[in-house]
Design an enzyme around this catalytic site. Structure first.
Site, short mmCIF file in Angstrom:
data_model
loop_
_atom_site.label_atom_id
_atom_site.label_comp_id
_atom_site.label_asym_id
_atom_site.label_seq_id
_atom_site.Cartn_x
_atom_site.Cartn_y
_atom_site.Cartn_z
N LYS A 1 13.01 11.21 -11.55
CA LYS A 1 12.26 12.43 -11.90
C LYS A 1 13.20 13.30 -12.73
CE LYS A 1 8.23 14.35 -11.04
NZ LYS A 1 6.97 13.67 -10.67
N ASP B 1 4.45 15.76 -15.85
CA ASP B 1 4.26 16.34 -14.51
C ASP B 1 3.86 17.79 -14.77
OD1 ASP B 1 4.78 15.62 -11.48
OD2 ASP B 1 5.61 17.62 -11.71
#
Ligand code: NDP
Ligand code: 2IT
Length: 450
Positions: A126, A166
């Site tokens: 991430k 995201d």
């Protein structure tokens, strides 16, 4: 708590005392692994928990960029490359002022288990920045994305690490990031990014995938009790990518979505958000970049600030928290249960606090945790990588059918694993153990240095 698990958890707190959301995510997973760890001593013998909770690599960098007034701003950029036992690191980039190492470690950690559940060969990672896209001009967002890529390009690649979107990173940002990557590396046509535009290497259904997948997962949970989505009343939080397409799939299946929110407040539309109203929301959020409050004014329905009352006070059959972490607390979970909620599908990552999860499980509510319920997004990212490798594209119908198969497979894996460990219908335990075993066994097979 098992002694081994407790010692690993305590050392995480000692090492990084400020990373609260990471501790929360780690504890939820570690606790639920207890039966699997006790059943097979090899995980402790191979120090798997110590290894799996430590990112393989964590990159932090400076992102200087010039704003519209010609003033240089400095943001922080990160990429957490958490685990590559199953494949290249894979996971989104988040642009939000709350982004820190701890937040990205929580998200990267969750991603490892989620990606394992997808059935596709992807590790977990991430990244992102504490950059706040709100109120920025399009040109500022473009310049920021370029500056970020001046550093990130050297850490990513189709066989190394594949970012996607995201919170705060959607089609516009992926375009600027991918354009900068191409310009710097002179490298095109690879699956180094997912969420690309359909005309330049993206997969059909990727924008829809997380929201659609979440509803497919809820559909599977409902089936186990002889129920279906048709005629269910649904509350969705957020009004971004996941919320929009979860709403669309609910409409497709004959359910009625009565609420949407953003970080300021929520609207309640008792007649239901139909296709025309949803198209209006998509234009509001994706093009005009406005606030959900405007829906209330435009369609003459109630708008409430979240500080005054919670959207989870609305009576509904299905709740789809699709905004951000820790947006459903214990009190809100209790309100949903008291109002008869039947199923909760986490479109967001870790939107329910641990006390809330306990309340849902105790009340025997069908509870689909994020790493299972929202895995449709990264699954279609995996399908985008597969199409890029083949230099070929599948139709909407083909990708959607594969997405449905994957969500069914994730559901069945989580359901059966829970049953095997005597926790019928506990998808938290089922998803955590099933996701863990695949990664842990791969790590053991690959030797103690991975
Ligand atoms: P978007 O940026 O498109 O939308 C985010 C939505 O959540 C906005 O409505 C935003 O409101 C709201 N929100 C964000 N932060 C907060 C906050 N601190 N408090 C209250 N509301 C907030 O993001 P996505 O829809 O892509 O992501 C939503 C969730 O889904 C995240 O948890 C993400 O990690 C998760 N997810 C996303 C996937 C994807 O493919 N995009 C895949 C799997 C999970 P506002 O505009 O006011 O900030
Ligand atoms: O949380 C997530 O799974 C995502 N933001 C999607 C990640 C991806 O690589 O598609």
């Amino acid at each position: 708590m098992d002694k081994y698990i407790e010692s690993v958890y305590n050392s995480l707190i000692e090492k990084d005392p400020h990373q609260k959301v990471f501790h929360q995510a780690a504890l939820e997973v570690l606790e639920s692994l207890e039966p699997a760890i006790q059943k097979n001593s090899k995980y402790q013998e191979h120090s798997i928990l110590e290894r799996i909770t430590e990112p393989e690599r964590l990159i932090q960098f400076r992102i200087p960029w010039k704003n519209r007034d010609g003033k240089i701003q400095v943001n922080r950029g990160f990429r957490v490359q958490f685990n590559s036992a199953l494949g290249p690191y894979k996971g989104g980039l988040r642009f939000h002022p709350t982004v820190t190492q701890g937040v990205l470690k929580f998200l990267g950690f969750e991603q490892v288990f989620k990606n394992s559940l997808t059935t596709l060969p992807m590790g977990g990672g991430k990244g992102g920045s504490d950059f706040d896209p709100k109120g920025k001009t399009d040109a500022e967002v473009e310049i920021f994305c370029e500056s970020l890529m001046f550093e990130l390009y050297r850490h990513i690649g189709q066989f190394i690490d594949v970012p996607a979107g995201d919170i705060g990173v959607g089609g516009r940002e992926i375009g600027y990031l991918y354009g900068a990557f191409r310009k710097i590396t002179n490298n095109h046509g690879t699956g180094v990014f997912t969420g690309k535009g359909a005309g330049w290497g993206g997969s059909l259904i990727r924008p829809e995938a997380t929201g659609y997948g979440c509803v497919y997962f809820v559909q599977e949970m409902l089936k186990t009790r002889g129920e279906e989505m048709k005629d269910k009343t649904v509350v969705v939080s957020g009004s971004g990518n996941v919320a929009q397409y979860a709403t669309e799939k609910c409409i497709d299946l004959g359910a009625k979505v009565i609420a949407l929110s953003d970080s300021n407040g929520w609207i309640h539309d008792p007649d239901g958000i139909d296709r025309d109203k949803l198209a209006w929301v998509m234009d509001l959020k994706n093009v005009r970049r406005g606030r959900i409050k405007e829906y209330g004014e435009h369609f003459k329905v109630d708008y409430t600030e979240t500080a005054k009352a919670s959207p989870w006070s609305l009576k509904c059959d299905v709740a789809l928290p699709s905004a951000t972490q820790n947006e459903v607390d214990g009190k809100e979970a209790k309100m949903l249960v008291d109002n008869g909620v039947m199923a909760v599908g986490e479109g967001a990552n870790m939107p329910t606090v641990p006390e809330g999860v306990e309340i849902f499980l105790e009340a025997n509510v069908l509870f689909g945790p994020g790493k299972a319920a929202n895995a449709g997004g990264v699954s279609v990212s995996g399908l985008e990588m597969a199409q890029n490798s083949q230099r070929f594209f599948w139709t909407r119908e083909e990708v959607d059918a594969k997405l449905q198969q994957i969500m069914q497979a994730i559901h069945s894996n989580a359901y059966k694993t829970a049953e095997k460990f005597d926790k019928k219908s506990n998808y938290v335990i089922g998803a955590n153990i099933a996701g863990f075993l695949k990664v842990a066994d791969a790590m053991i097979a690959q030797g103690h240095r991975v």
